[in-house]
Enzyme design. Structure first.
Site, mmCIF file in Angstrom:
data_model
loop_
_atom_site.group_PDB
_atom_site.id
_atom_site.type_symbol
_atom_site.label_atom_id
_atom_site.label_comp_id
_atom_site.label_asym_id
_atom_site.label_seq_id
_atom_site.Cartn_x
_atom_site.Cartn_y
_atom_site.Cartn_z
ATOM 1 N N ASP A 81 -10.358 -8.522 8.479
ATOM 2 C CA ASP A 81 -11.787 -8.454 8.137
ATOM 3 C C ASP A 81 -12.434 -9.829 8.217
ATOM 4 O OD1 ASP A 81 -11.881 -5.774 7.807
ATOM 5 O OD2 ASP A 81 -12.579 -5.799 5.732
ATOM 6 N N TYR B 194 0.816 -1.220 0.000
ATOM 7 C CA TYR B 194 0.000 0.000 0.000
ATOM 8 C C TYR B 194 0.849 1.269 0.000
ATOM 9 C CZ TYR B 194 -3.855 -3.158 1.266
ATOM 10 O OH TYR B 194 -4.777 -4.173 1.296
ATOM 11 N N LYS C 230 3.958 -15.295 2.634
ATOM 12 C CA LYS C 230 3.853 -16.061 1.390
ATOM 13 C C LYS C 230 5.285 -16.383 0.969
ATOM 14 C CE LYS C 230 1.342 -17.676 -2.045
ATOM 15 N NZ LYS C 230 0.522 -18.885 -1.880
ATOM 16 N N ASP D 248 -4.872 -6.686 6.254
ATOM 17 C CA ASP D 248 -6.105 -5.988 5.872
ATOM 18 C C ASP D 248 -7.208 -7.028 5.616
ATOM 19 O OD1 ASP D 248 -7.923 -4.161 4.981
ATOM 20 O OD2 ASP D 248 -6.839 -3.603 3.160
ATOM 21 N N ASP E 150 -2.519 -18.170 2.298
ATOM 22 C CA ASP E 150 -3.690 -18.867 1.743
ATOM 23 C C ASP E 150 -4.185 -19.931 2.717
ATOM 24 O OD1 ASP E 150 -1.189 -19.883 1.190
ATOM 25 O OD2 ASP E 150 -1.658 -20.604 -0.818
#
Ligand code: NAD
Length: 361
Positions: free
Chosen positions: A255, A146, A195, A251, A227
């Site tokens: 959620d 970001y 990852k 992020d 994942d």
């Protein structure tokens, strides 16, 4: 102890829920012998109305001078408010970005806790919920994809977009230290999510997290691919204590973790800087649809105040007292409208605050 707290009621239901959280803090102060000193500042739409900008330099300076900040929420009805007829940097939410940057808040903590009384709102099956779950997602907030270099341009005749994911070892180390410090206050387990089978940034992440772990022999560390983590959250959420991860993975996963609790009005959050300073706020927004009706659930803000006592002031006993009082009120069957189910007693914002206050002794 004297606690120097800046409050930001903000917009919508913000003032109603911050008032209740301060009532609870005052009660804690009386019972445990602390003095709460509040300085209120404006941010968001209310600051636009008064000063023409969502956050003034003076307000930011006041926040910097405090020990901690307690925020309600900012923003209005996006499709239907004059606050949004201006450039993005003058809208209410720009105040939020400016204060996070100005206070150098790089670590975001979002707990996801399932109250057994509210298990009916959890979208997972009973056999998956088991005896419940209690985790925090520790997300790096100021680096990664970001904040990396980005551009869109024509390359070899094709429009091409580039986003860059960059982390240096210091950025990784400081968030890892926060995660291990918090694990020491909890069940002493960190699952670091990356990852590393694909990304260089994740391989560095893993290496630095392992170096930090060496300083915390009491804390167990496991690595998990992102994942797999997304699957494990809905297959076996009880396995997680502290989940440590970079900005974009955090992020998404935070959620997902919030959703499986089923109740947005209950979820607190904290954003911390390198030291003890933090900004504490509910995970939900300003709920303009119910503002001023006296029905908002103040519990997320009250639990954010408990996090403030725990992380900025090391007042664990006092934070426990607030969390226990919330638990007790739920066990006794009191609910605001958003978490109401049949057979419970429906109460408004102020009454819910009063009930929690009465149970802190
Ligand atoms: P929201 O979280 O404000 O509301 C979503 C739904 O949940 C609404 O139906 C609302 O009534 C309900 N709700 C939220 N909190 C509640 C509570 N404590 N008690 C009972 N019900 C509650 O999200 P939204 O509608 O997408 O956004 C509204 C405004 O809030 C927007 O301007 C948005 O930009 C802003 N916002 C601010 C923050 C922040 O200040 N940190 C975060 C998210 C959204």
């Amino acid at each position: 102890m004297k606690l120097n707290i800046v409050t930001i009621p903000g917009d919508g239901i913000g003032p109603e829920i911050v008032r209740e959280a301060c009532k609870v803090l005052d009660r804690v102060g009386r019972v445990y012998g602390h003095t709460m000193e509040y300085t209120e500042i404006l941010m968001g739409g209310c600051s636009i109305d008064r000063y023409g900008v969502p956050l003034t330099d003076e307000a930011l300076a006041a926040a910097k001078a405090a020990d901690a900040v307690l925020l309600g929420a900012v923003g209005g009805d996006v499709g239907n408010s004059r606050w949004y007829d201006v450039a993005p940097n003058l809208r209410p939410e720009a105040g939020l970005l400016a204060i996070r940057k100005g206070l150098n808040l790089f670590a975001n903590i979002r707990p996801a806790y399932l109250y057994k009384e509210l298990a009916g709102a959890c979208p997972l099956k009973k056999e998956i919920i088991g005896s419940g779950f209690d985790m925090v997602i520790m997300r790096e907030l100021t680096g990664g994809l970001y904040f990396g270099e980005r551009y869109t341009k024509e390359i070899d005749g094709l429009m091409t977009a580039v986003d860059t994911l960059t982390y240096n070892e210091n950025e990784i180390r400081r968030i890892a230290v926060k995660a291990f410090d918090i694990a020491m206050k909890r069940r002493k387990s960190v699952i670091s999510v990356d990852k590393a089978n694909v990304l260089d940034s994740s391989r560095l992440w893993r290496k630095v997290v392992e170096e930090v772990a060496a300083d915390y022999p009491e804390v167990s560390l496991k690595h998990m691919l992102v994942d797999n983590c997304a699957m494990q959250l809905v297959m076996n959420p009880g396995q997680f204590d502290v989940v440590l991860t970079e900005n974009m993975f955090g992020d998404i996963l935070s959620d997902e973790a919030s959703m499986i609790t089923g109740s947005i009005g209950m979820l607190s959050s904290a954003s911390l800087n390198e030291g003890k300073f933090g900004m504490y706020e509910p995970s939900h927004g300003s709920a303009p649809d119910i503002a001023g009706l006296g029905v908002a659930n103040p519990i997320a803000t009250i639990l954010s105040a408990a996090m403030m006592l725990r992380y900025s002031f090391d007042l664990d006993r006092e934070a426990d007292a607030i969390e226990k009082a919330v638990q007790q009120v739920l066990t006794e069957g009191y609910r605001t409208g958003d978490i109401y189910s049949e057979g419970c007693q429906k109460v408004g914002t102020v009454k819910m605050g009063d009930l929690i206050v009465e149970r802190i002794s």
